[in-house]
Design an enzyme around this catalytic site. Structure first.
Site, mmCIF file in Angstrom:
data_model
loop_
_atom_site.group_PDB
_atom_site.id
_atom_site.type_symbol
_atom_site.label_atom_id
_atom_site.label_comp_id
_atom_site.label_asym_id
_atom_site.label_seq_id
_atom_site.Cartn_x
_atom_site.Cartn_y
_atom_site.Cartn_z
ATOM 1 N N PHE A 1 0.862 -1.172 0.000
ATOM 2 C CA PHE A 1 0.000 0.000 0.000
ATOM 3 C C PHE A 1 0.903 1.227 0.000
ATOM 4 O O PHE A 1 1.572 1.521 0.985
ATOM 5 C CB PHE A 1 -0.940 0.046 1.203
ATOM 6 C CG PHE A 1 -1.845 1.256 1.149
ATOM 7 C CD1 PHE A 1 -3.010 1.228 0.388
ATOM 8 C CD2 PHE A 1 -1.520 2.414 1.815
ATOM 9 C CE1 PHE A 1 -3.826 2.343 0.305
ATOM 10 C CE2 PHE A 1 -2.335 3.540 1.743
ATOM 11 C CZ PHE A 1 -3.488 3.500 0.987
ATOM 12 N N ASP B 1 9.627 2.987 1.633
ATOM 13 C CA ASP B 1 8.432 3.761 1.947
ATOM 14 C C ASP B 1 8.228 3.693 3.457
ATOM 15 O O ASP B 1 7.662 2.739 3.985
ATOM 16 C CB ASP B 1 7.225 3.192 1.203
ATOM 17 C CG ASP B 1 5.936 3.963 1.494
ATOM 18 O OD1 ASP B 1 5.909 4.732 2.473
ATOM 19 O OD2 ASP B 1 4.952 3.766 0.756
ATOM 20 N N LYS C 1 3.085 11.646 6.454
ATOM 21 C CA LYS C 1 2.250 11.492 7.649
ATOM 22 C C LYS C 1 2.797 12.231 8.862
ATOM 23 O O LYS C 1 2.573 13.411 9.011
ATOM 24 C CB LYS C 1 1.981 10.017 7.927
ATOM 25 C CG LYS C 1 1.135 9.352 6.830
ATOM 26 C CD LYS C 1 0.524 8.059 7.254
ATOM 27 C CE LYS C 1 -0.227 7.382 6.119
ATOM 28 N NZ LYS C 1 -1.430 8.105 5.696
#
Length: 412
Positions: A151, A236, A265
Site C-alpha cells: 500500500f 516507503d 504522515k
C-alpha cells in the site's frame, strides 16, 4: 488506574447527528460512527462530549499526539510571518528544514512534497530519471519491483501495481513499468531484478496489509541485491517511519540503509500534510528546474512544522518511548492469543491483530470497541491495526486493553 469514562463531558453541537449521512461528502471512506469535535494528546472528544482514546493515530500521522504544544507553537509563529510563497521564491524556512531532515536520514538532499502519495509518485519519477541518466537504461524501458500486499497510496500510478481489488478495480488502464513479487521472498526479488530495474520499492513493514513484519533476511537481502544489480532501494517509511516502531526508521531494525526514503504522515506533526523524498546528491541531483514541482511543497508553514518534528526526533526520546511502550502493548496483546485473538504482529507502538473470524468482521469489532471509548481501524476482514500516538501512557494502554477484552467477551 481508572480512566475517564467515554461519557464524560456535556458539550454538544446541535445539528450534527450520527443518524444523518454526509450527503455532500464523496463516499470513498466508511468511517466509524464517531464525530470528532476536539482532540488533545491521545484523546478525541466527540460532538456529544464523549471521550475516545485514539489508538489509530490517523494511520501514524499523529505520532506526537493531537495538537502537540511544541508543534502548534511553531505553526502559530509561522502563521504570523508567511505561509506560502510557492517555490518561485525562496523562504527562510526551507533550507534549514531540508538540512535537518537530510541529517536525520544521513543523506544529502530533500525533495519536499505534501502528501504521502505525492512522495511515492515523486520517488518513482526520481528512480526512473536516475535509471536513464545514471544507470543507462534505454528510454522507456525502466521497471520498478514492488511487493505483493503493498500500500503506497491511491493515485492512478500507484493503484496500477496494487493487488488490492478495492483499490485497483475500475481504475484502468493501468500504468506499466512495475513488476510485483511476493513480500518477504528474497528469491523472488532476485529473479525479478534485471538490467532494466531502476528500483525496488518496499514498505519495511507493510501497514495496510495488517502490520506485516518481514523475515529477518528480507531487507538485508534486498539491500544486497540492489547494490549488486545497481538498482535503488526505496524505503516507503510513510507509516513505519519517524519513531513509530521504536527506531527513527523501521529499516534500522535490520541494519539496512536504503538509497531513498519516502516520508510523510508524521512529518506534518498532525497539523498539515508534509512529505518528502530524501536521498543523496547522486540520486536527487538528476532533477533539474522544470522537471518536477509542487506549488505547496516545501511551503514556509510546512517547513516550520516539519523542522520542529525533525528536531523532536533528533532528541531520541520518542523512539525510546515507542520501543518501551510497544513492548508493553505487545505483551498485553500476546496474552489474548487463543482468547479471541489468532495472531499479533508488529514493532513498537504498531500492531496488527488477527481476530477469530467467528467474532464477526473487523469493522464490526471496531464499532463495538468505539462504543467503549477506544478508536481503532480494521483492514482486510478480521484484522485490526493499532497505531496510538506516541504520547499514550502505559496506564492508557492498559485501559484500552481492558476495553479490548470486554469487547471480545461481549460477542453474542
Amino acid at each position: 488506574m481508572t480512566m475517564t469514562s467515554p461519557d464524560a463531558g456535556t458539550d454538544t453541537h446541535p445539528g450534527i447527528s450520527l443518524d444523518v449521512a454526509e450527503p455532500h461528502v464523496a463516499h470513498n471512506y466508511s468511517p466509524l460512527p464517531v464525530i470528532a469535535a476536539t482532540a488533545e494528546g491521545a484523546w478525541i472528544t466527540d460532538v456529544d462530549g464523549r471521550r475516545h482514546l485514539d489508538c489509530l493515530g490517523a494511520y501514524s500521522a499523529v505520532n506526537f499526539g493531537h495538537r502537540h504544544p511544541r508543534i502548534v507553537a511553531a505553526a502559530l509563529d509561522q502563521l504570523a510571518r508567511v505561509t506560502l510563497t510557492s517555490r518561485a521564491f525562496r523562504s527562510d524556512r526551507l533550507e534549514p528544514f531540508c538540512a535537518a531532515l537530510a541529517s536525520l536520514c544521513v543523506k544529502d538532499m530533500v525533495l519536499p512534497m505534501n502528501t504521502g502519495a505525492e512522495a511515492v509518485e515523486s520517488g518513482i519519477k526520481v528512480a526512473r530519471k536516475w535509471g536513464y541518466d545514471v544507470k543507462g537504461v534505454p528510454d522507456g524501458r525502466a521497471t520498478i519491483v514492488v511487493a505483493g500486499g503493498n500500500f503506497h497510496g491511491r493515485t492512478t500510478t500507484i493503484v496500477s501495481f496494487s493487488d488490492d481489488p478495492e483499490a485497483r478495480t475500475g481504475f484502468g488502464p493501468y500504468t506499466p513499468g512495475f513488476v510485483r513479487v511476493p513480500f518477504g521472498d528474497v528469491a523472488a526479488l532476485d529473479a525479478a531484478i534485471d538490467e532494466y530495474t531502476v528500483g525496488v520499492l518496499l514498505e519495511p513493514i507493510q501497514g495496510e496489509a495488517g502490520i506485516v513484519v518481514p523475515p529477518d533476511d528480507y531487507l538485508p537481502g534486498a539491500r544486497a541485491l540492489c547494490t549488486e544489480r545497481n538498482a535503488l532501494l526505496i524505503a516507503d517509511e510513510i507509516q513505519s517511519g519517524l519513531g513509530r516502531t521504536g527506531r527513527t526508521f523501521a529499516v534500522e531494525h535490520w541494519g539496512v540503509e536504503p538509497d531513498v526514503y519516502l516520508l510523510g504522515k508524521a512529518l506534518g506533526g498532525g497539523l498539515l500534510p508534509v512529505s518528502a523524498v530524501v536521498a543523496d546528491h547522486d540520486v536527487l541531483g538528476v532533477l533539474h528546474p522544470g522537471q518536477h514541482g509542487s506549488t505547496f511543497g516545501g511551503n514556509p508553514l510546512a517547513a516550520a512544522v516539519g523542522h520542529t518534528v525533525v528536531d523532536m526526533l533528533a532528541e531520541g526520546t520518542w523512539q525510546r518511548r515507542a520501543a518501551e511502550l510497544g513492548e508493553h502493548l505487545h505483551a498485553r496483546l500476546g496474552d489474548l492469543i487463543g482468547d479471541g485473538v489468532v495472531a499479533v504482529r508488529g514493532l513498537g507502538l504498531w500492531a496488527g491483530i488477527d481476530l477469530d473470524p467467528a467474532l464477526g468482521s473487523g469493522k464490526d469489532f471496531c464499532r463495538r470497541l468505539s462504543e467503549r471509548g477506544v478508536l481503532a481501524k480494521d483492514t482486510h476482514g478480521s484484522t485490526l491495526r493499532l497505531a496510538p500516538p506516541l504520547v499514550i501512557t502505559e496506564s492508557e494502554i492498559d485501559w484500552a486493553m481492558e476495553q479490548f477484552v470486554a469487547t471480545l467477551r461481549s460477542h453474542g
